[in-house]
Design an enzyme around this catalytic site. Structure first.
Site, PDB file in Angstrom:
ATOM      1  N   HIS A   1      -6.405   3.302   0.202  1.00 43.90           N
ATOM      2  CA  HIS A   1      -6.092   3.638   1.607  1.00 43.90           C
ATOM      3  C   HIS A   1      -6.847   4.931   1.856  1.00 43.90           C
ATOM      4  O   HIS A   1      -6.637   5.914   1.120  1.00 43.90           O
ATOM      5  CB  HIS A   1      -4.573   3.811   1.777  1.00 43.90           C
ATOM      6  CG  HIS A   1      -4.112   4.137   3.167  1.00 43.90           C
ATOM      7  ND1 HIS A   1      -3.165   3.393   3.848  1.00 43.90           N
ATOM      8  CD2 HIS A   1      -4.454   5.143   4.019  1.00 43.90           C
ATOM      9  CE1 HIS A   1      -2.943   3.925   5.040  1.00 43.90           C
ATOM     10  NE2 HIS A   1      -3.708   5.004   5.171  1.00 43.90           N
TER      11      HIS A   1
ATOM     12  N   HIS B   1      -3.976   1.389   8.244  1.00 44.01           N
ATOM     13  CA  HIS B   1      -4.601   1.087   6.950  1.00 44.01           C
ATOM     14  C   HIS B   1      -6.106   0.891   7.108  1.00 44.01           C
ATOM     15  O   HIS B   1      -6.565  -0.029   7.785  1.00 44.01           O
ATOM     16  CB  HIS B   1      -3.987  -0.165   6.329  1.00 44.01           C
ATOM     17  CG  HIS B   1      -4.493  -0.416   4.944  1.00 44.01           C
ATOM     18  ND1 HIS B   1      -3.986   0.246   3.840  1.00 44.01           N
ATOM     19  CD2 HIS B   1      -5.494  -1.200   4.481  1.00 44.01           C
ATOM     20  CE1 HIS B   1      -4.634  -0.142   2.759  1.00 44.01           C
ATOM     21  NE2 HIS B   1      -5.558  -1.025   3.123  1.00 44.01           N
TER      22      HIS B   1
ATOM     23  N   HIS C   1      -8.891  14.560   0.374  1.00 44.30           N
ATOM     24  CA  HIS C   1      -8.244  15.629  -0.390  1.00 44.30           C
ATOM     25  C   HIS C   1      -8.674  16.958   0.235  1.00 44.30           C
ATOM     26  O   HIS C   1      -9.872  17.213   0.385  1.00 44.30           O
ATOM     27  CB  HIS C   1      -8.715  15.625  -1.839  1.00 44.30           C
ATOM     28  CG  HIS C   1      -8.415  14.363  -2.606  1.00 44.30           C
ATOM     29  ND1 HIS C   1      -7.400  14.298  -3.533  1.00 44.30           N
ATOM     30  CD2 HIS C   1      -9.000  13.139  -2.598  1.00 44.30           C
ATOM     31  CE1 HIS C   1      -7.382  13.078  -4.074  1.00 44.30           C
ATOM     32  NE2 HIS C   1      -8.349  12.363  -3.523  1.00 44.30           N
TER      33      HIS C   1
ATOM     34  N   ASP D   1      -0.332  16.450  -2.567  1.00 43.71           N
ATOM     35  CA  ASP D   1      -0.684  15.492  -3.619  1.00 43.71           C
ATOM     36  C   ASP D   1       0.311  15.605  -4.776  1.00 43.71           C
ATOM     37  O   ASP D   1       0.746  16.702  -5.129  1.00 43.71           O
ATOM     38  CB  ASP D   1      -2.114  15.782  -4.110  1.00 43.71           C
ATOM     39  CG  ASP D   1      -2.684  14.644  -4.944  1.00 43.71           C
ATOM     40  OD1 ASP D   1      -3.630  13.987  -4.457  1.00 43.71           O
ATOM     41  OD2 ASP D   1      -2.199  14.419  -6.066  1.00 43.71           O
TER      42      ASP D   1
ATOM     43  N   CYS E   1       0.865  -1.187   0.000  1.00 44.58           N
ATOM     44  CA  CYS E   1       0.000   0.000   0.000  1.00 44.58           C
ATOM     45  C   CYS E   1       0.902   1.238   0.000  1.00 44.58           C
ATOM     46  O   CYS E   1       1.688   1.449   0.931  1.00 44.58           O
ATOM     47  CB  CYS E   1      -0.930   0.010   1.210  1.00 44.58           C
ATOM     48  SG  CYS E   1      -1.791   1.591   1.394  1.00 44.58           S
TER      49      CYS E   1
ATOM     50  N   CYS F   1       0.498   3.500   3.028  1.00 46.61           N
ATOM     51  CA  CYS F   1       1.114   2.912   4.233  1.00 46.61           C
ATOM     52  C   CYS F   1       2.621   3.154   4.203  1.00 46.61           C
ATOM     53  O   CYS F   1       3.227   3.455   5.238  1.00 46.61           O
ATOM     54  CB  CYS F   1       0.834   1.407   4.311  1.00 46.61           C
ATOM     55  SG  CYS F   1      -0.816   0.991   4.914  1.00 46.61           S
TER      56      CYS F   1
ATOM     57  N   ASN G   1     -12.872  10.247  -2.296  1.00 44.09           N
ATOM     58  CA  ASN G   1     -13.314   9.375  -3.376  1.00 44.09           C
ATOM     59  C   ASN G   1     -13.378   7.962  -2.828  1.00 44.09           C
ATOM     60  O   ASN G   1     -12.404   7.482  -2.231  1.00 44.09           O
ATOM     61  CB  ASN G   1     -12.339   9.445  -4.553  1.00 44.09           C
ATOM     62  CG  ASN G   1     -12.307  10.829  -5.181  1.00 44.09           C
ATOM     63  OD1 ASN G   1     -13.326  11.497  -5.269  1.00 44.09           O
ATOM     64  ND2 ASN G   1     -11.127  11.264  -5.611  1.00 44.09           N
TER      65      ASN G   1
ATOM     66  N   HIS H   1      -8.291   8.364   2.339  1.00 41.03           N
ATOM     67  CA  HIS H   1      -7.620   9.676   2.299  1.00 41.03           C
ATOM     68  C   HIS H   1      -8.631  10.753   1.974  1.00 41.03           C
ATOM     69  O   HIS H   1      -9.614  10.519   1.270  1.00 41.03           O
ATOM     70  CB  HIS H   1      -6.473   9.690   1.284  1.00 41.03           C
ATOM     71  CG  HIS H   1      -6.864   9.246  -0.097  1.00 41.03           C
ATOM     72  ND1 HIS H   1      -6.990   7.930  -0.443  1.00 41.03           N
ATOM     73  CD2 HIS H   1      -7.159   9.953  -1.214  1.00 41.03           C
ATOM     74  CE1 HIS H   1      -7.341   7.826  -1.712  1.00 41.03           C
ATOM     75  NE2 HIS H   1      -7.466   9.052  -2.215  1.00 41.03           N
TER      76      HIS H   1
HETATM   77  P1  DGP Z   1      -7.929   9.158  -5.299  1.00 42.61           P
HETATM   78  O1  DGP Z   1      -8.210   9.217  -6.765  1.00 42.61           O
HETATM   79  O2  DGP Z   1      -8.989   9.867  -4.471  1.00 42.61           O
HETATM   80  O3  DGP Z   1      -7.647   7.747  -4.847  1.00 42.61           O
HETATM   81  O4  DGP Z   1      -6.615  10.036  -5.093  1.00 42.61           O
HETATM   82  C1  DGP Z   1      -5.332   9.535  -4.957  1.00 42.61           C
HETATM   83  C2  DGP Z   1      -4.409  10.714  -5.018  1.00 42.61           C
HETATM   84  O5  DGP Z   1      -3.149  10.300  -4.566  1.00 42.61           O
HETATM   85  C3  DGP Z   1      -4.197  11.298  -6.411  1.00 42.61           C
HETATM   86  O6  DGP Z   1      -4.642  12.652  -6.413  1.00 42.61           O
HETATM   87  C4  DGP Z   1      -2.702  11.230  -6.657  1.00 42.61           C
HETATM   88  C5  DGP Z   1      -2.156  10.980  -5.282  1.00 42.61           C
HETATM   89  N1  DGP Z   1      -0.995  10.121  -5.217  1.00 42.61           N
HETATM   90  C6  DGP Z   1      -0.870   8.863  -5.731  1.00 42.61           C
HETATM   91  N2  DGP Z   1       0.329   8.358  -5.451  1.00 42.61           N
HETATM   92  C7  DGP Z   1       0.991   9.304  -4.730  1.00 42.61           C
HETATM   93  C8  DGP Z   1       2.287   9.350  -4.142  1.00 42.61           C
HETATM   94  O7  DGP Z   1       3.088   8.433  -4.203  1.00 42.61           O
HETATM   95  N3  DGP Z   1       2.607  10.505  -3.477  1.00 42.61           N
HETATM   96  C9  DGP Z   1       1.731  11.565  -3.383  1.00 42.61           C
HETATM   97  N4  DGP Z   1       2.146  12.638  -2.719  1.00 42.61           N
HETATM   98  N5  DGP Z   1       0.503  11.541  -3.913  1.00 42.61           N
HETATM   99  C10 DGP Z   1       0.141  10.420  -4.588  1.00 42.61           C
END
Ligand code: DGP
Length: 117
Positions: free
Chosen positions: A97, A46, A101, A30, A4, A7, A86, A99
């Site tokens: 996982h 997690h 925004h 992000d 993950c 994680c 989302n 989260h």
């Molecule tokens: P969602 O579509 O709601 O699952 O958003 C996942 C978000 O996570 C997306 O906007 C891009 C971000 N993201 C994915 N991988 C990484 C990472 O390795 N580092 C960071 N900082 N953000 C990430």
């Protein structure tokens, strides 16, 4: 949880541009920002998605919103902001996982989806 990505970020195994951390929550910028401020706030433990929130683990969700309120002051979001979760396939969740925004410093659109064709 093994494999993950969030994680691994929470454990410090993958670097992130961190804006907040405590025992149970971490927040970081992000990778693909959709607004001048776009931070992800996650529980360190997690939880796969909002569908997995239970009476046993929901305390961290309340704490996440306290962190969001604190961060909004620190990140210049006095005019307001949007919090998005989302969830699942229809919700377009791409990282499994939980989260939230935190988006701000721009005027948001509403409704947040294109009109029906
Ligand atoms: P969602 O579509 O709601 O699952 O958003 C996942 C978000 O996570 C997306 O906007 C891009 C971000 N993201 C994915 N991988 C990484 C990472 O390795 N580092 C960071 N900082 N953000 C990430």
């Amino acid at each position: 949880m093994k494999d993950c990505i969030f994680c691994k970020i929470a454990a410090g195994e993958i670097p992130s541009n961190k804006v907040y951390e405590d025992e149970t929550v971490i927040a970081f910028h992000d990778l693909e920002p959709q607004a001048p401020v776009h931070v992800l706030v996650i529980p360190k433990a997690h939880i796969a998605s909002a569908q997995e929130i239970t009476p046993e683990n929901s305390g961290v969700v309340a704490h996440i919103f306290e962190v969001i309120a604190k961060l909004s002051g620190e990140l210049g979001l006095e005019k307001g902001f949007r919090v998005i979760n989302n969830c699942g396939e229809d919700g377009m969740q791409s990282v499994q996982h939980l989260h939230f925004h935190l988006l701000g410093q721009r005027k948001m659109g509403w409704p947040p989806f294109p009109p029906e064709e």
